[in-house]
Write a protein that holds these residues in place. Structure first.
Motif, PDB file in Angstrom:
ATOM      1  N   ALA A  10      31.890 -37.934   9.702  1.00  0.00           N
ATOM      2  CA  ALA A  10      33.079 -37.065   9.603  1.00  0.00           C
ATOM      3  C   ALA A  10      33.093 -36.048  10.744  1.00  0.00           C
ATOM      4  O   ALA A  10      34.149 -35.760  11.310  1.00  0.00           O
ATOM      5  CB  ALA A  10      33.094 -36.345   8.257  1.00  0.00           C
ATOM      6  N   ILE A  11      31.906 -35.524  11.101  1.00  0.00           N
ATOM      7  CA  ILE A  11      31.828 -34.556  12.221  1.00  0.00           C
ATOM      8  C   ILE A  11      32.267 -35.232  13.521  1.00  0.00           C
ATOM      9  O   ILE A  11      33.066 -34.683  14.281  1.00  0.00           O
ATOM     10  CB  ILE A  11      30.394 -33.992  12.373  1.00  0.00           C
ATOM     11  N   THR A  12      31.758 -36.459  13.757  1.00  0.00           N
ATOM     12  CA  THR A  12      32.107 -37.191  14.985  1.00  0.00           C
ATOM     13  C   THR A  12      33.615 -37.447  15.050  1.00  0.00           C
ATOM     14  O   THR A  12      34.239 -37.270  16.102  1.00  0.00           O
ATOM     15  CB  THR A  12      31.328 -38.523  15.063  1.00  0.00           C
ATOM     16  N   GLU A  13      34.207 -37.854  13.917  1.00  0.00           N
ATOM     17  CA  GLU A  13      35.660 -38.110  13.876  1.00  0.00           C
ATOM     18  C   GLU A  13      36.444 -36.835  14.188  1.00  0.00           C
ATOM     19  O   GLU A  13      37.431 -36.863  14.925  1.00  0.00           O
ATOM     20  CB  GLU A  13      36.060 -38.653  12.496  1.00  0.00           C
ATOM     21  N   TYR A  50      31.547 -37.758  32.815  1.00  0.00           N
ATOM     22  CA  TYR A  50      30.597 -37.914  31.704  1.00  0.00           C
ATOM     23  C   TYR A  50      31.321 -38.099  30.365  1.00  0.00           C
ATOM     24  O   TYR A  50      30.744 -37.922  29.307  1.00  0.00           O
ATOM     25  CB  TYR A  50      29.678 -36.689  31.647  1.00  0.00           C
ATOM     26  N   LYS A  51      32.627 -38.435  30.465  1.00  0.00           N
ATOM     27  CA  LYS A  51      33.477 -38.672  29.277  1.00  0.00           C
ATOM     28  C   LYS A  51      33.551 -37.436  28.359  1.00  0.00           C
ATOM     29  O   LYS A  51      33.593 -37.562  27.138  1.00  0.00           O
ATOM     30  CB  LYS A  51      32.989 -39.895  28.493  1.00  0.00           C
ATOM     31  N   LEU A  52      33.534 -36.257  28.981  1.00  0.00           N
ATOM     32  CA  LEU A  52      33.652 -35.008  28.218  1.00  0.00           C
ATOM     33  C   LEU A  52      35.016 -34.382  28.482  1.00  0.00           C
ATOM     34  O   LEU A  52      35.578 -34.521  29.571  1.00  0.00           O
ATOM     35  CB  LEU A  52      32.543 -34.026  28.630  1.00  0.00           C
ATOM     36  N   VAL A  53      35.533 -33.696  27.464  1.00  0.00           N
ATOM     37  CA  VAL A  53      36.883 -33.131  27.551  1.00  0.00           C
ATOM     38  C   VAL A  53      36.819 -31.625  27.791  1.00  0.00           C
ATOM     39  O   VAL A  53      36.040 -30.914  27.159  1.00  0.00           O
ATOM     40  CB  VAL A  53      37.692 -33.445  26.270  1.00  0.00           C
ATOM     41  N   THR A  54      37.685 -31.174  28.690  1.00  0.00           N
ATOM     42  CA  THR A  54      37.652 -29.789  29.156  1.00  0.00           C
ATOM     43  C   THR A  54      39.048 -29.183  29.140  1.00  0.00           C
ATOM     44  O   THR A  54      40.034 -29.877  29.398  1.00  0.00           O
ATOM     45  CB  THR A  54      37.087 -29.764  30.598  1.00  0.00           C
ATOM     46  N   LYS A  55      39.138 -27.887  28.856  1.00  0.00           N
ATOM     47  CA  LYS A  55      40.398 -27.151  29.023  1.00  0.00           C
ATOM     48  C   LYS A  55      40.097 -25.733  29.485  1.00  0.00           C
ATOM     49  O   LYS A  55      39.006 -25.223  29.228  1.00  0.00           O
ATOM     50  CB  LYS A  55      41.220 -27.117  27.726  1.00  0.00           C
ATOM     51  N   LEU A  56      41.057 -25.119  30.171  1.00  0.00           N
ATOM     52  CA  LEU A  56      40.878 -23.717  30.551  1.00  0.00           C
ATOM     53  C   LEU A  56      40.953 -22.856  29.292  1.00  0.00           C
ATOM     54  O   LEU A  56      41.470 -23.296  28.258  1.00  0.00           O
ATOM     55  CB  LEU A  56      41.913 -23.295  31.588  1.00  0.00           C
ATOM     56  N   THR A  57      40.428 -21.659  29.363  1.00  0.00           N
ATOM     57  CA  THR A  57      40.537 -20.735  28.231  1.00  0.00           C
ATOM     58  C   THR A  57      40.999 -19.393  28.759  1.00  0.00           C
ATOM     59  O   THR A  57      40.499 -18.918  29.787  1.00  0.00           O
ATOM     60  CB  THR A  57      39.207 -20.596  27.449  1.00  0.00           C
ATOM     61  N   GLY A  58      41.977 -18.805  28.102  1.00  0.00           N
ATOM     62  CA  GLY A  58      42.487 -17.513  28.545  1.00  0.00           C
ATOM     63  C   GLY A  58      43.635 -17.664  29.530  1.00  0.00           C
ATOM     64  O   GLY A  58      44.461 -18.561  29.406  1.00  0.00           O
ATOM     65  N   PRO A  87      29.852 -32.695  22.084  1.00  0.00           N
ATOM     66  CA  PRO A  87      29.738 -33.346  20.778  1.00  0.00           C
ATOM     67  C   PRO A  87      28.314 -33.272  20.218  1.00  0.00           C
ATOM     68  O   PRO A  87      27.334 -33.215  20.980  1.00  0.00           O
ATOM     69  CB  PRO A  87      30.134 -34.801  21.063  1.00  0.00           C
ATOM     70  N   THR A  88      28.198 -33.287  18.910  1.00  0.00           N
ATOM     71  CA  THR A  88      26.906 -33.158  18.231  1.00  0.00           C
ATOM     72  C   THR A  88      25.903 -34.217  18.691  1.00  0.00           C
ATOM     73  O   THR A  88      24.715 -33.940  18.825  1.00  0.00           O
ATOM     74  CB  THR A  88      27.111 -33.279  16.702  1.00  0.00           C
ATOM     75  N   LEU A  89      26.379 -35.435  18.917  1.00  0.00           N
ATOM     76  CA  LEU A  89      25.471 -36.536  19.266  1.00  0.00           C
ATOM     77  C   LEU A  89      25.219 -36.668  20.773  1.00  0.00           C
ATOM     78  O   LEU A  89      24.536 -37.592  21.207  1.00  0.00           O
ATOM     79  CB  LEU A  89      26.033 -37.865  18.724  1.00  0.00           C
ATOM     80  N   LEU A  90      25.760 -35.768  21.579  1.00  0.00           N
ATOM     81  CA  LEU A  90      25.575 -35.829  23.023  1.00  0.00           C
ATOM     82  C   LEU A  90      24.116 -35.524  23.385  1.00  0.00           C
ATOM     83  O   LEU A  90      23.526 -34.580  22.871  1.00  0.00           O
ATOM     84  CB  LEU A  90      26.499 -34.817  23.714  1.00  0.00           C
ATOM     85  N   SER A  91      23.540 -36.348  24.289  1.00  0.00           N
ATOM     86  CA  SER A  91      22.126 -36.147  24.644  1.00  0.00           C
ATOM     87  C   SER A  91      21.956 -34.938  25.568  1.00  0.00           C
ATOM     88  O   SER A  91      22.835 -34.622  26.371  1.00  0.00           O
ATOM     89  CB  SER A  91      21.561 -37.395  25.323  1.00  0.00           C
ATOM     90  N   VAL A 105      23.912 -33.290  29.194  1.00  0.00           N
ATOM     91  CA  VAL A 105      24.284 -31.869  29.334  1.00  0.00           C
ATOM     92  C   VAL A 105      23.627 -31.280  30.579  1.00  0.00           C
ATOM     93  O   VAL A 105      24.281 -30.601  31.382  1.00  0.00           O
ATOM     94  CB  VAL A 105      23.883 -31.054  28.073  1.00  0.00           C
ATOM     95  N   ASP A 106      22.340 -31.577  30.771  1.00  0.00           N
ATOM     96  CA  ASP A 106      21.611 -31.067  31.949  1.00  0.00           C
ATOM     97  C   ASP A 106      22.242 -31.562  33.252  1.00  0.00           C
ATOM     98  O   ASP A 106      22.355 -30.808  34.225  1.00  0.00           O
ATOM     99  CB  ASP A 106      20.139 -31.489  31.896  1.00  0.00           C
ATOM    100  N   LYS A 107      22.648 -32.844  33.267  1.00  0.00           N
ATOM    101  CA  LYS A 107      23.261 -33.417  34.471  1.00  0.00           C
ATOM    102  C   LYS A 107      24.591 -32.738  34.788  1.00  0.00           C
ATOM    103  O   LYS A 107      24.882 -32.425  35.942  1.00  0.00           O
ATOM    104  CB  LYS A 107      23.488 -34.930  34.281  1.00  0.00           C
ATOM    105  N   VAL A 108      25.400 -32.540  33.753  1.00  0.00           N
ATOM    106  CA  VAL A 108      26.713 -31.894  33.921  1.00  0.00           C
ATOM    107  C   VAL A 108      26.524 -30.483  34.472  1.00  0.00           C
ATOM    108  O   VAL A 108      27.193 -30.075  35.437  1.00  0.00           O
ATOM    109  CB  VAL A 108      27.490 -31.834  32.572  1.00  0.00           C
ATOM    110  N   ILE A 109      25.596 -29.736  33.848  1.00  0.00           N
ATOM    111  CA  ILE A 109      25.350 -28.353  34.273  1.00  0.00           C
ATOM    112  C   ILE A 109      24.871 -28.311  35.736  1.00  0.00           C
ATOM    113  O   ILE A 109      25.357 -27.504  36.532  1.00  0.00           O
ATOM    114  CB  ILE A 109      24.340 -27.652  33.335  1.00  0.00           C
ATOM    115  N   ALA A 110      23.955 -29.222  36.084  1.00  0.00           N
ATOM    116  CA  ALA A 110      23.427 -29.256  37.463  1.00  0.00           C
ATOM    117  C   ALA A 110      24.551 -29.499  38.463  1.00  0.00           C
ATOM    118  O   ALA A 110      24.630 -28.847  39.513  1.00  0.00           O
ATOM    119  CB  ALA A 110      22.359 -30.338  37.585  1.00  0.00           C
ATOM    120  N   GLU A 111      25.463 -30.423  38.110  1.00  0.00           N
ATOM    121  CA  GLU A 111      26.563 -30.752  39.017  1.00  0.00           C
ATOM    122  C   GLU A 111      27.544 -29.577  39.147  1.00  0.00           C
ATOM    123  O   GLU A 111      28.015 -29.259  40.245  1.00  0.00           O
ATOM    124  CB  GLU A 111      27.286 -32.012  38.520  1.00  0.00           C
ATOM    125  N   LEU A 112      27.836 -28.920  38.030  1.00  0.00           N
ATOM    126  CA  LEU A 112      28.773 -27.782  38.054  1.00  0.00           C
ATOM    127  C   LEU A 112      28.166 -26.592  38.808  1.00  0.00           C
ATOM    128  O   LEU A 112      28.840 -25.920  39.576  1.00  0.00           O
ATOM    129  CB  LEU A 112      29.155 -27.370  36.627  1.00  0.00           C
TER     130      LEU A 112
END
Length: 387
Positions: A288-291, A327-335, A347-351, A355-362
Motif C-alpha cells: 500500500a505504501i509503494t502504491e 534514476y527514475k526519480l520524480v522531482t518538483k520545485l518547492t516554493g 521511495p521506501t524501497l529505494l536502495s 541515493v548516494d549516486k544521485v547526491i554525488a551527481e547533484l
C-alpha cells in the motif's frame, strides 16, 4: 538555568503560486531544525548585557540592558500573553539598536532578523540580561522557512521561561507545548515574521509551530496528519530568487491568458486535494505504501509540469529534474521557483546506493543536498540547569 527550543523548516508539497489565485496548496514540516538556546546569568553574576550569537555565521551582537531600556521605554505596557505588532516608533528605536551593531555589509539581510529578535525578546522577557545562541540546519533564504523556524524557536524559548505557559521543568528530553500554548507561540512568531517579511502569509510559522502538514487556500487553513512515512531529497540549487518578481510574473501571464491559466490553477487545486487525501489515508502494508508513493510521484510530476506552464522554473531546477530522472526519480520545485530548493521523493524501497549516486551527481553540479523526513513534530523545548 537554560532552555533550548527547536522548530522545523517547511516545504510546499503542492500548490505554490496557484494558491495566490485561489487554489489549494499543501505544506509540510521537515525534520531539519533551527535551534535557540537561552541562558540567564546566575544571580551572583554582574554581566548586564543581552548577547545574541549566530553560531553558523560566526557573528555575535550585544547590547547593555541600560541601552535597551533607554531606547524602548514603553516596554512595560506589553503583555507576553497578548502578542502585539511592533509599532512604527518602536521599530525605529529597534532599527537604531541594530544599526549600532555594525552588521557586515555582506550580511545586511540579517538586520531584519536581528530586529525581530529584539522585538520578541523585549516583548516577552523585557530587559533581562541573557545570552541567546542560534544555530540552524536550514539553508537561509532558500524557501525552506528558515526565518519562520527562527521566529518560532525563539518565541518558544522565550515563552518557556515566562509566566504565560505551563511546562514541566523537571522533565528530561524534548517537551511539547499544550494546544493553547502553541497558539501563543504561533502568534508571537507571526509578529516576528511580519518584521522580517512585511506581509507574510502565516503559513510558514504555522507549519513550524504545529508540525505535520497543513492544507490551505486563501482564507482557509486546515491542519492535517500524515499516515505514511515520507522521505525527500531536498536539493538547494543555491540560486537566489526574487519571490515578488516571480509572483508578479505569474499574475501577468494570467492577465495575458486568463482562460488557459484558470485551467492550470484548477488542475493544481485538484492535485493538492488528491495529494492531501492520499497522505491522510491509512496504510495497511508495504504494498500500500509503494502504491501511494507511485501516486504521489505522478501528482508531483503533474504539479511540476503546471509550474513550468506558469513560467517559474529555472535552468538549475531543470538540471536537477534531468539528473534525478536518470534514476527514475520524480522531482518538483518547492516554493517560489526561479532557483531555490527542489524536492525529490525517495521511495521506501529505494536502495541507499542509488541515493548516494544521485547526491554525488547533484553535488558535482555545485548543489547542496539534504535528506529530510516529511510531516514530523512541530516546535519543542528542553530544560537544563534547573534545581
Amino acid at each position: 538555568m537554560e532552555v533550548k527550543a527547536r522548530a522545523p523548516g517547511k516545504i510546499i508539497l503542492a500548490g505554490e503560486h496557484a494558491v495566490v489565485h485561489g487554489s489549494t496548496a499543501v505544506a509540510a514540516s521537515i525534520n531539519l531544525y533551527t535551534y535557540v538556546s537561552l541562558r540567564f546569568p546566575t544571580a551572583s553574576g554582574n554581566d548586564d548585557t543581552l548577547k545574541l550569537e549566530l553560531k553558523d555565521l560566526s557573528l555575535e551582537f550585544s547590547w547593555p540592558v541600560g541601552r535597551i531600556k533607554q531606547a524602548l521605554p514603553d516596554l512595560d505596557s506589553c503583555l507576553a500573553s497578548s502578542p502585539t505588532s511592533c509599532p512604527p516608533e518602536t521599530m525605529k528605536s529597534i532599527a537604531a539598536l541594530v544599526e549600532e551593531q555594525n552588521i557586515p555589509e555582506a550580511e545586511t539581510g540579517l538586520a531584519a532578523g536581528v530586529s525581530a529578535f529584539l522585538w520578541l525578546y523585549t516583548s516577552i522577557q523585557r530587559c533581562k540580561p541573557a545570552k541567546v545562541v542560534i544555530t540552524s540546519e536550514l539553508p537561509l533564504g532558500s524557501g525552506l522557512g528558515s526565518s519562520a523556524a527562527l521566529c518560532v524557536s525563539l518565541s518558544a524559548a522565550l515563552l518557556a521561561l515566562s509566566d504565560s505557559v505551563n511546562l514541566d521543568f523537571s522533565h528530561q528530553g524534548w517537551l511539547m507545548f499544550g494546544e493553547s500554548d502553541l497558539e501563543l507561540v504561533n502568534k508571537w512568531a507571526f509578529e516576528g515574521e511580519k518584521i522580517i517579511h512585511g506581509r507574510p502569509s502565516g503559513i510558514d510559522n504555522t507549519v513550524s509551530t504545529y508540525g505535520n502538514m497543513i492544507k490551505f487556500r486563501p482564507g482557509d487553513l486546515t491542519r492535517i496528519k500524515s499516515n505514511m512515512p515520507l522521505k525527500m531529497l531536498i536539493t538547494n540549487t543555491k540560486v537566489g530568487r526574487n519571490t515578488k518578481a516571480l509572483v508578479a510574473g505569474v499574475s501577468e501571464r494570467t492577465l495575458r491568458h486568463p482562460k488557459a491559466m484558470a485551467a492550470v490553477f484548477t488542475a493544481v487545486d485538484s492535485i493538492s486535494n488528491e495529494l492531501a487525501t492520499i497522505i491522510q489515508s491509512p496504510v495497511l502494508d508495504d504494498l500500500a505504501i509503494t502504491e501511494k508513493e507511485e501516486k504521489l510521484e505522478e501528482l508531483m510530476e503533474m504539479n511540476q509540469g503546471l509550474l513550468q506552464c506558469m513560467g517559474v522554473s529555472h535552468s538549475s531546477i531543470e538540471t536537477v529534474l534531468r539528473t534525478t530522472l536518470k534514476y527514475k526519480l520524480v522531482t518538483k520545485l518547492t516554493g517560489a521557483g526561479g532557483g531555490g530548493c527542489v524536492l525529490t521523493l525517495l521511495p521506501t524501497l529505494l536502495s541507499e546506493t542509488v541515493v548516494d549516486k544521485v547526491i554525488a551527481e547533484l553535488e558535482s553540479c555545485g548543489f547542496q543536498c539534504l535528506i529530510a523526513g516529511i510531516g514530523g513534530k512541530g516546535t519543542e523545548v528542553s530544560f537544563s540547569g534547573f534545581p
